[in-house]
Design an enzyme around this catalytic site. Structure first.
Site, mmCIF file in Angstrom:
data_model
loop_
_atom_site.group_PDB
_atom_site.id
_atom_site.type_symbol
_atom_site.label_atom_id
_atom_site.label_comp_id
_atom_site.label_asym_id
_atom_site.label_seq_id
_atom_site.Cartn_x
_atom_site.Cartn_y
_atom_site.Cartn_z
ATOM 1 N N ASN A 9 0.869 -1.175 0.000
ATOM 2 C CA ASN A 9 0.000 0.000 0.000
ATOM 3 C C ASN A 9 0.908 1.228 0.000
ATOM 4 O O ASN A 9 1.476 1.575 1.032
ATOM 5 C CB ASN A 9 -0.912 -0.010 1.237
ATOM 6 C CG ASN A 9 -1.786 1.238 1.302
ATOM 7 O OD1 ASN A 9 -1.827 2.037 0.363
ATOM 8 N ND2 ASN A 9 -2.482 1.415 2.418
ATOM 9 N N TRP A 10 1.039 1.824 -1.172
ATOM 10 C CA TRP A 10 1.959 2.972 -1.286
ATOM 11 C C TRP A 10 1.391 4.219 -0.610
ATOM 12 O O TRP A 10 2.116 5.189 -0.405
ATOM 13 C CB TRP A 10 2.227 3.285 -2.754
ATOM 14 C CG TRP A 10 3.065 2.267 -3.471
ATOM 15 C CD1 TRP A 10 3.567 1.091 -2.967
ATOM 16 C CD2 TRP A 10 3.514 2.346 -4.840
ATOM 17 N NE1 TRP A 10 4.294 0.431 -3.933
ATOM 18 C CE2 TRP A 10 4.277 1.181 -5.096
ATOM 19 C CE3 TRP A 10 3.340 3.271 -5.867
ATOM 20 C CZ2 TRP A 10 4.861 0.933 -6.340
ATOM 21 C CZ3 TRP A 10 3.922 3.019 -7.105
ATOM 22 C CH2 TRP A 10 4.680 1.870 -7.332
ATOM 23 N N GLU A 99 -6.973 4.961 7.614
ATOM 24 C CA GLU A 99 -6.737 6.376 7.290
ATOM 25 C C GLU A 99 -7.944 6.974 6.565
ATOM 26 O O GLU A 99 -8.255 8.150 6.732
ATOM 27 C CB GLU A 99 -5.447 6.501 6.457
ATOM 28 C CG GLU A 99 -4.229 6.226 7.321
ATOM 29 C CD GLU A 99 -3.063 5.562 6.604
ATOM 30 O OE1 GLU A 99 -3.022 5.576 5.357
ATOM 31 O OE2 GLU A 99 -2.188 5.014 7.302
ATOM 32 N N GLU A 169 -5.739 -4.566 10.471
ATOM 33 C CA GLU A 169 -4.657 -3.609 10.701
ATOM 34 C C GLU A 169 -4.913 -2.844 11.996
ATOM 35 O O GLU A 169 -5.662 -1.852 12.002
ATOM 36 C CB GLU A 169 -4.576 -2.605 9.549
ATOM 37 C CG GLU A 169 -4.284 -3.229 8.206
ATOM 38 C CD GLU A 169 -3.671 -2.207 7.244
ATOM 39 O OE1 GLU A 169 -2.565 -2.454 6.789
ATOM 40 O OE2 GLU A 169 -4.290 -1.170 6.981
ATOM 41 N N GLY A 175 2.497 2.324 10.913
ATOM 42 C CA GLY A 175 3.488 3.389 10.780
ATOM 43 C C GLY A 175 4.197 3.724 12.085
ATOM 44 O O GLY A 175 4.868 4.745 12.189
ATOM 45 N N GLY A 236 2.740 -0.959 4.370
ATOM 46 C CA GLY A 236 2.910 0.441 4.001
ATOM 47 C C GLY A 236 4.379 0.766 3.765
ATOM 48 O O GLY A 236 4.931 0.506 2.696
ATOM 49 N N GLY A 237 5.028 1.321 4.786
ATOM 50 C CA GLY A 237 6.397 1.824 4.661
ATOM 51 C C GLY A 237 7.369 0.877 3.964
ATOM 52 O O GLY A 237 8.103 1.292 3.056
HETATM 53 P P1 13P Z 1 2.946 0.402 7.799
HETATM 54 O O1 13P Z 1 3.419 -0.898 7.173
HETATM 55 O O2 13P Z 1 3.747 1.577 7.317
HETATM 56 O O3 13P Z 1 2.824 0.293 9.267
HETATM 57 O O4 13P Z 1 1.471 0.664 7.218
HETATM 58 C C1 13P Z 1 0.526 -0.344 7.318
HETATM 59 C C2 13P Z 1 -0.645 0.020 6.508
HETATM 60 O O5 13P Z 1 -1.389 0.932 6.846
HETATM 61 C C3 13P Z 1 -0.872 -0.715 5.259
HETATM 62 O O6 13P Z 1 -2.119 -0.456 4.736
#
Ligand code: 13P
Length: 253
Positions: A9-10, A99, A169, A175, A236-237
Site C-alpha cells: 500500500n503505497w 486512514e 490492521e 506506521g 505500508g512503509g
Molecule cells: P505500515 O506498514 O507503514 O505500518 O502501514 C501499514 C498500513 O497501513 C498498510 O495499509
C-alpha cells in the site's frame, strides 16, 4: 487452499517516476509465485494503468486501487468509481483503510456500500478493519472488530464473501514500528475467522484470506505469515523499498 497475499500500500507516496522504478525493480527480481500466492500493488490512482501494464508480465502479480466511491456514477467531483476501475482492468481495491475512516469520515455503513459496489463490478475488495490503541487498552478489540465486520460485510451472501479479502490492521501498529506480536495477530485472525464462520459457515470462512497489516517489515514478515490464520500482509512503509518488499513477498507461505 486459501490465497497467501503480499500487498503493498503505497498510500500517498512516490512520484510517477519513482513508482515506475520501484515496480520495475521488484518485477525484475527472480521471485516466482506459486498457484496460491499473490503480490498486490495498491498504487495512487494516476499510476494504476502503469502498474497494471507492468505487473501483467508476471503470474499472480496484480495492481490494486486504494479506494473507490460508494456511488455508481454522477456529480461527485474528484471521486473514482468501481466501474471506472473495472474499465481499466484493475482487479483489486482497498476498502476502509483506517486512514480513510479517520481522515475522510468513512463509516461502516459507507464501507458496506463500497464493498457491495466493488463486487457488483467484479473487483475484489480488500476490506480493512482494526482497532485503535484506546480500544485495545480496554480489551474491547474483539467486539470492535466484530462490529466492523458485521456492519460492512454481513449483507453479503456466502458466494460474495468468497470474493472479499480481509486485512486486519491494528491502528496502533500502523506506521509506528510497533508490530503486533505473533500471538496478538494469530489471536485476532482466528477470532475474525470464527466470526465469519458463524455467519457464512466453516467451509467458506476457511477459504477467506485474512492479511495482517501494521509495521510488517522484511525482518518480521516470515514469523507473522507463519501464523496459521495469517494469510500474508498489507504493507505500508516497507513496500516503498524494493529489497524490503521483495523479502516480504518471499516470506509468503
Ligand atoms: P505500515 O506498514 O507503514 O505500518 O502501514 C501499514 C498500513 O497501513 C498498510 O495499509
Amino acid at each position: 487452499m486459501r490465497k497467501q497475499i503480499a500487498a503493498a500500500n503505497w498510500k500517498m507516496n512516490l512520484t510517477y517516476q519513482q513508482g515506475a522504478e520501484l515496480l520495475k525493480t521488484i518485477l525484475s527480481a527472480d521471485i516466482s509465485l506459486n498457484e496460491n500466492q499473490i503480490a498486490l500493488f495498491a498504487v495512487p490512482f494516476p499510476y494504476l494503468e502503469l502498474a497494471n501494464d507492468t505487473v501483467h508480465q508476471k503470474k499472480n502479480y496484480y495492481a490494486a486501487a486504494q479506494n473507490c466511491s460508494d456511488k455508481k456514477s454522477g456529480a461527485y467531483t474528484g471521486e473514482i468509481s468501481a466501474e471506472m476501475l473495472k474499465s481499466l482492468d484493475v482487479p483489486y481495491c482497498l476498502v476502509g483503510h483506517s486512514e480513510r475512516r479517520e481522515y475522510f469520515g468513512e463509516t461502516n455503513e459507507i464501507l458496506s456500500g463500497k464493498v457491495a459496489i466493488c463486487l457488483t463490478y467484479g473487483l475484489t475488495p480488500v476490506f480493512c478493519c482494526g482497532e485503535a490503541l484506546k480500544i485495545r487498552d480496554q480489551n474491547a478489540q474483539n467486539s470492535f472488530v466484530e462490529q466492523q465486520l458485521r456492519e460492512s460485510l454481513f449483507h453479503l451472501s456466502a458466494e460474495q464473501i468468497l470474493n472479499v479479502v480481509i486485512a486486519y490492521e491494528p491502528i496502533w501498529a500502523i506506521g509506528t514500528g510497533k508490530t503486533a506480536s505473533t500471538a496478538q495477530a494469530q489471536e485476532m485472525h482466528a477470532f475474525i475467522r470464527s466470526v465469519l464462520q458463524k455467519q457464512f459457515g466453516k467451509e467458506v470462512a476457511g477459504q477467506i484470506s485474512i492479511l495482517y497489516g501494521g509495521s510488517v517489515k522484511a525482518n518480521n514478515a516470515k514469523e507473522l505469515f507463519a501464523c496459521p490464520d495469517v494469510d500474508g500482509g498489507l504493507v505500508g512503509g516497507a513496500s516503498l523499498v524494493a529489497s524490503d518488499f521483495m523479502e516480504i513477498i518471499r516470506a509468503l507461505k
